[in-house]
Design a protein around this motif. Sequence first.
Motif: not given
Lengths: 277, 314
Positions: B61-81
């Motif tokens: 969403n235009g920002k580096a992941y580290r700069d997201l103030a609330a990453p869980l609200h922007e992007i949810g992830a399930m990794l393989e491991a």
Amino acid sequence: MSTAAITQRTTTAAPARGRVTQAHVLRSEWTKLWSLRSTRWSLLAAVVAQGLLGIAIAAVQMNRWSHLPAHDRLTFDSIDVGVGGYHLAQLAIGVLGVMVITGEYSTGMIRSSFMAVPHRLPVLWAKIGVFSAVTFVLMLISTAVSFFAVQAIVTQHHVQHSIGDPHALRAVVGTALFLTVLGVLATSIGALIRNTAGGIAFFVFVLFVLPGITALLPASVNDSVNPYLPLNAGFTITTSTFENSHHLSPWGGFAVFCAYAAIVLVAAAIGLRRRDA
Amino acid sequence: MIEVSAVTKRYGDKVAVDDLSFTVKPGIVTGFLGPNGAGKSTTMRIILGLDAPTSGTTTVNGKAYRDLAAPLHEIGAMLEARAIHTGRSAYNHLLAMAQTHGIPRTRVDEVIDLVGLSAVARKRAGGFSLGMGQRLGIASALLGDPATVILDEPANGLDPEGILWIRNLLKSLAADGRTVFLSSHLMSEMALTAEHLIVVGRGRLIADTTVSEIVAQASDGAGVHVRTPDAGRLRDLLAREGVTISAGERDVMEIQGLSSDRIGEIAAGASIVLYELTPRTASLEDAFMRLTGDSVDYHASTFAPSAIELERAA
């Protein structure tokens, strides 16, 4: 199967929006700490060791008092015995301290933690903060219980101390502080090594093995090095009796111990920011 | 919206991701396809700020992941491991994750219900089956009700029931209008859910296109299948158009070089009855093999542990 059944909505009507703050991360780490069985057992072990070891030793000593050599009776220090449970408790606190973070690396949990808190350092501060606070409170209570119980036991042979006596209060609070900083050091080592077995081995090496190695050095060298070893520096705040006349002052030694913890913590923080999770 | 710009990731002298650029467009399901060891997981970890790229940048969403103030609200992830402490219950895991953002407990209960883990939510996650683990991973990804979801090989190792569940879930995520970025090494799995495809091999971009385009490309020159009782006459008519005709059985022809539309028109003009008129399409697996054939690191005859190391380096 109907499409209505399979396209169940995955969202809420009015989703609550939060954001990452240090206070939120502290709350999260509090939940993490207490929701693991291994944490509860380790803390219980530390509390039992710190609360009961001194009492048991005092009880045995008093029982055999008349059989003890005069020298032993003279050097009996009820403050040392009262806070002495830390000799055992330090192992439980140290191992738990390492595992608080290496448990996340070994299971992959660290990736969830860092995805939720991408700045990462709030996770480290929160872990250290929660674990330190819990350790300090539990160890202060256990040490105080042990101290007063031991004084009550040794009253029969009039070798008790009051909390107002020189060194007594400093030793009781100091023991809790020592164990707390020991926990910080262990967690920092864990964050740096990122592996449970390696972390515990390094912790044991630095604290318990190193003094044995320096003891092999010529006495003159050992005397100048030994007081500055982490454990020897840290111990000074818990006691007022020393086998070796070369030692640091209680608060001076404790400051050196804190410096060790701080150096490892800074190294761990730098690594945490830079390395791939 | 996820943007990956010129990302390269090296582990020693092995290049896992090689100058990779693509955009995951909002509101659709985008598949991330490639053989094992193609750099899919590494790319996803870089997007999620877990691994640092050797060079290049990624934004969510235009920002580096580290700069997201609330990453869980922007992007949810399930990794393989798996990314869950085995000693903690599913409920406590989700609660601890929720608390980092101040997400209320009611949402934790909600996602547990959503993935159907209510009965085992208080049990240690270490005892979960693979399918239950995947469900817990999905629950974590949906916890913050994000508009974008990243799933790394969600169907991997699942039984048919689990695969069906994942497929339905992806459909409902798409129906909710979420952006879904989904990796897989199975083309058939992708075709069912993904509108857009990003295909990688050996860390490089091979294709950035739609499923139908990939199939069309692979089908190019595949010909048209015709069955007619009047094969002789149709053959004569089509021969004038300069096509290649290969006959199978008596009344069956495979025609190359002419579209099915045109064949139909010619047949209608001459009042020839057609029983079958089918444009041949390459199967999805064929299309995938054609695309990635040259970029598979290690073929079946070669045992190469480094491919495994690459999948989960560090």
